[in-house]
Design a protein around this motif. Structure first.
Motif, PDB file in Angstrom:
ATOM      1  N   LEU A   4     -22.113 -91.511  42.059  1.00  0.00           N
ATOM      2  CA  LEU A   4     -22.279 -91.628  40.579  1.00  0.00           C
ATOM      3  C   LEU A   4     -23.556 -91.934  40.182  1.00  0.00           C
ATOM      4  O   LEU A   4     -23.955 -93.194  40.479  1.00  0.00           O
ATOM      5  N   LEU A   5     -24.369 -91.052  39.528  1.00  0.00           N
ATOM      6  CA  LEU A   5     -25.675 -91.126  39.105  1.00  0.00           C
ATOM      7  C   LEU A   5     -25.550 -91.432  37.714  1.00  0.00           C
ATOM      8  O   LEU A   5     -25.009 -90.620  36.874  1.00  0.00           O
ATOM      9  N   MET A   6     -26.174 -92.568  36.921  1.00  0.00           N
ATOM     10  CA  MET A   6     -26.175 -92.513  35.484  1.00  0.00           C
ATOM     11  C   MET A   6     -27.488 -92.456  34.969  1.00  0.00           C
ATOM     12  O   MET A   6     -28.456 -92.972  35.523  1.00  0.00           O
ATOM     13  N   LEU A   7     -27.879 -91.248  34.040  1.00  0.00           N
ATOM     14  CA  LEU A   7     -29.103 -91.226  33.493  1.00  0.00           C
ATOM     15  C   LEU A   7     -29.245 -91.398  32.267  1.00  0.00           C
ATOM     16  O   LEU A   7     -28.026 -91.267  31.343  1.00  0.00           O
ATOM     17  N   VAL A   8     -30.096 -92.617  31.766  1.00  0.00           N
ATOM     18  CA  VAL A   8     -30.299 -92.879  30.411  1.00  0.00           C
ATOM     19  C   VAL A   8     -31.669 -92.130  29.967  1.00  0.00           C
ATOM     20  O   VAL A   8     -32.636 -92.490  30.306  1.00  0.00           O
ATOM     21  N   GLU A   9     -31.473 -91.262  29.168  1.00  0.00           N
ATOM     22  CA  GLU A   9     -32.637 -90.423  29.034  1.00  0.00           C
ATOM     23  C   GLU A   9     -32.329 -89.707  27.519  1.00  0.00           C
ATOM     24  O   GLU A   9     -31.246 -89.250  27.171  1.00  0.00           O
ATOM     25  N   ASP A  10     -33.317 -89.461  26.721  1.00  0.00           N
ATOM     26  CA  ASP A  10     -33.382 -88.975  25.263  1.00  0.00           C
ATOM     27  C   ASP A  10     -34.000 -87.585  25.351  1.00  0.00           C
ATOM     28  O   ASP A  10     -33.580 -86.688  24.668  1.00  0.00           O
ATOM     29  N   ASP A  11     -34.805 -87.052  26.324  1.00  0.00           N
ATOM     30  CA  ASP A  11     -35.346 -85.854  26.502  1.00  0.00           C
ATOM     31  C   ASP A  11     -34.439 -84.854  27.193  1.00  0.00           C
ATOM     32  O   ASP A  11     -34.137 -84.923  28.075  1.00  0.00           O
ATOM     33  N   THR A  30     -23.533 -88.884  34.922  1.00  0.00           N
ATOM     34  CA  THR A  30     -23.082 -89.184  33.668  1.00  0.00           C
ATOM     35  C   THR A  30     -24.323 -89.442  32.984  1.00  0.00           C
ATOM     36  O   THR A  30     -25.632 -89.905  33.281  1.00  0.00           O
ATOM     37  N   VAL A  31     -24.539 -88.925  31.668  1.00  0.00           N
ATOM     38  CA  VAL A  31     -25.692 -88.964  30.972  1.00  0.00           C
ATOM     39  C   VAL A  31     -25.243 -89.849  29.719  1.00  0.00           C
ATOM     40  O   VAL A  31     -24.303 -89.485  28.811  1.00  0.00           O
ATOM     41  N   THR A  32     -26.197 -90.852  29.242  1.00  0.00           N
ATOM     42  CA  THR A  32     -26.183 -91.678  28.126  1.00  0.00           C
ATOM     43  C   THR A  32     -27.854 -91.169  27.183  1.00  0.00           C
ATOM     44  O   THR A  32     -28.712 -91.421  28.125  1.00  0.00           O
ATOM     45  N   ARG A  33     -27.522 -91.139  26.172  1.00  0.00           N
ATOM     46  CA  ARG A  33     -28.754 -90.697  25.462  1.00  0.00           C
ATOM     47  C   ARG A  33     -29.832 -91.717  24.814  1.00  0.00           C
ATOM     48  O   ARG A  33     -30.760 -91.403  24.057  1.00  0.00           O
ATOM     49  N   GLU A  37     -25.786 -96.566  23.611  1.00  0.00           N
ATOM     50  CA  GLU A  37     -25.022 -95.950  24.615  1.00  0.00           C
ATOM     51  C   GLU A  37     -24.855 -96.459  25.852  1.00  0.00           C
ATOM     52  O   GLU A  37     -23.605 -96.655  26.469  1.00  0.00           O
ATOM     53  N   ALA A  38     -25.920 -96.700  26.556  1.00  0.00           N
ATOM     54  CA  ALA A  38     -26.096 -97.017  27.951  1.00  0.00           C
ATOM     55  C   ALA A  38     -25.319 -98.391  28.003  1.00  0.00           C
ATOM     56  O   ALA A  38     -24.352 -98.689  28.802  1.00  0.00           O
ATOM     57  N   ILE A  39     -25.601 -99.451  27.243  1.00  0.00           N
ATOM     58  CA  ILE A  39     -25.148-100.645  27.159  1.00  0.00           C
ATOM     59  C   ILE A  39     -23.536-100.599  27.097  1.00  0.00           C
ATOM     60  O   ILE A  39     -22.908-101.563  27.480  1.00  0.00           O
TER      61      ILE A  39
END
Length: 76
Positions: A4-11, A30-33, A37-39
């Motif tokens: 599982l890769l978590m991406l913390v990205e707004d673009d 899974t994406v958090t923007r 949200e990531a925390i």
């Protein structure tokens, strides 16, 4: 078992690129923007409390230069 890769990205363009590469690599994404949200995800807060639905990621890709609050605050 898939990683599982978590991406913390707004673009949205960067999210699309990572989503495309993960499909080829066969992993789960899974994406958090944003920082908050990531925390919440990593702290099992609010809607992320269910670890079966929201497991701990094996790896995190973190954008350090997000608007409002930086990725460095996630690392803290």
């Amino acid at each position: 078992m898939n990683r599982l890769l978590m991406l913390v990205e707004d673009d949205e363009n960067d999210i699309f690129l990572i989503e495309s590469s993960e499909k080829v690599g066969g992993g789960l994404l899974t994406v958090t923007r944003d920082r908050d949200e990531a925390i919440q995800y990593l702290s099992r807060e609010e809607r992320y409390a269910n670890r079966e639905r929201f497991p701990i990621p094996d790896m995190i890709l973190l954008n350090l230069k997000m608007p409002r609050k930086s990725g460095f605050e996630v690392l803290e």
